[in-house]
Enzyme design. Structure first.
Site, PDB file in Angstrom:
ATOM      1  N   HIS A 118     -15.690  21.172  -2.278  1.00  0.00           N
ATOM      2  CA  HIS A 118     -16.535  20.868  -1.118  1.00  0.00           C
ATOM      3  C   HIS A 118     -17.688  19.924  -1.440  1.00  0.00           C
ATOM      4  O   HIS A 118     -18.510  19.597  -0.570  1.00  0.00           O
ATOM      5  CB  HIS A 118     -17.066  22.198  -0.547  1.00  0.00           C
ATOM      6  CG  HIS A 118     -17.531  22.120   0.864  1.00  0.00           C
ATOM      7  ND1 HIS A 118     -18.821  22.407   1.240  1.00  0.00           N
ATOM      8  CD2 HIS A 118     -16.886  21.755   1.998  1.00  0.00           C
ATOM      9  CE1 HIS A 118     -18.937  22.250   2.545  1.00  0.00           C
ATOM     10  NE2 HIS A 118     -17.789  21.858   3.036  1.00  0.00           N
ATOM     11  N   LYS A 120     -19.931  16.547  -2.172  1.00  0.00           N
ATOM     12  CA  LYS A 120     -20.006  15.184  -1.645  1.00  0.00           C
ATOM     13  C   LYS A 120     -21.093  14.478  -2.455  1.00  0.00           C
ATOM     14  O   LYS A 120     -22.205  14.298  -1.977  1.00  0.00           O
ATOM     15  CB  LYS A 120     -20.411  15.152  -0.161  1.00  0.00           C
ATOM     16  CG  LYS A 120     -19.595  16.043   0.775  1.00  0.00           C
ATOM     17  CD  LYS A 120     -20.350  17.283   1.151  1.00  0.00           C
ATOM     18  CE  LYS A 120     -19.665  18.168   2.163  1.00  0.00           C
ATOM     19  NZ  LYS A 120     -18.254  18.299   2.165  1.00  0.00           N
ATOM     20  N   ASP A 125     -23.733   4.520 -12.354  1.00  0.00           N
ATOM     21  CA  ASP A 125     -24.216   4.028 -13.652  1.00  0.00           C
ATOM     22  C   ASP A 125     -24.897   5.122 -14.482  1.00  0.00           C
ATOM     23  O   ASP A 125     -25.808   4.830 -15.272  1.00  0.00           O
ATOM     24  CB  ASP A 125     -25.177   2.835 -13.459  1.00  0.00           C
ATOM     25  CG  ASP A 125     -24.467   1.642 -12.818  1.00  0.00           C
ATOM     26  OD1 ASP A 125     -23.237   1.518 -12.969  1.00  0.00           O
ATOM     27  OD2 ASP A 125     -25.160   0.834 -12.150  1.00  0.00           O
TER      28      ASP A 125
END
Ligand SMILES: [Zn+2]
Ligand SMILES: [Zn+2]
Lengths: 174, 174
Positions: A118, A120, A125
């Site tokens: 779940h 996100k 870098d």
């Protein structure tokens, strides 16, 4: 610590505007009917992603947004090392861009099927974290109330680097 | 800026342990069969929430976790001003604790029905932000791969305070 550590928050839904100039800065004029020259939450997000110079580690449940797909493909084409961890079930859904990204040669791994992946978040870098409620879909960007928090604070970024590494190692490469 | 600004990241799923001692610190021994005396992501999260002294502004899509409900009720009972913004559809689902919280006298507002309220953030005492992918459900805490980012960095907290205020004003108080 220097004061110029980036900290920024974006809220959605974002206004729908033309993104061509973000992808092609040399573009002089665009003839499409969408608004131009407006900075939005989504244009800020796209700019941050396109600013990647060496590596992009993305861990996202749903990825169907074609502008974000185009951005990731552009990074891959200019030599950025892109790794994508995503949900196995969502990856197979119509509209998912995971197949497109894989075909372009980008490394994609799926979470263990029994557990709902779940997250996100993105680490850019090894330095910049983008995290929040926003899935990489058109609905999330254009319709939902969502947030994205962007930070370079090492105490916030480092745990996500470590967690990405851990999840990547335990994920299915096929 | 002082160095002691809190920044912390928690990952889920969390181990399932007994939470009694968190709610009742004077408790000497608990006879339940769950593990005791273990610090987990969930126990850290509960402790942060229970540390609230004056106000808790919660904006969460799904709220069905009974430990988190108990924590919010405890805050309300000791005089903390609690405001909850949630999704209208999810609030009506079986297992949602929104009805319980409302009956206890806590102010709850629902997002506009046409827009999916996908946030999962809390602002504690106008000072501490808790934000991430985690809904306030049992599945999110015990099963899913999720993250919660906890920070006192003003440049990250302030936009969420402003957005909560904006959403609260435009939401349905009924
Ligand atoms: Zn255009
Ligand atoms: Zn116990």
């Amino acid at each position: 610590r220097p004061k110029n550590i980036l900290n920024e928050v974006l809220f959605f839904p974002s206004e729908i505007t033309c993104t061509e100039a973000i992808f092609t800065p040399s573009l002089h004029s665009c003839l499409c009917t969408l608004p131009h020259g407006v900075e939005t939450s989504f244009s800020r997000l796209l700019c941050h992603i396109l600013s990647t110079s060496s590596s992009l580690d993305l861990c996202v449940f749903a990825f169907s947004n074609m502008d974000l797909c185009r951005a990731v493909l552009a990074l891959h084409n200019r030599g950025v090392v892109v790794r994508i961890l995503t949900d196995k079930d969502y990856a197979a859904i119509t509209g998912s861009q995971i197949g497109v990204l894989r075909k372009a040669g980008i490394c994609v791994r799926c979470g263990v099927k029994t557990v709902y992946m779940h997250h996100k978040f993105v680490v850019i870098d090894g330095r910049l974290l983008i995290n929040g409620s926003l899935n990489w879909t058109v609905t999330a960007v254009q319709s939902n109330m969502e947030n994205v928090l962007i930070t370079e604070v090492p105490k916030l970024v480092q745990p996500f680097i470590k967690e990405f590494h851990r999840l990547w190692e335990q994920s299915d490469p096929s």
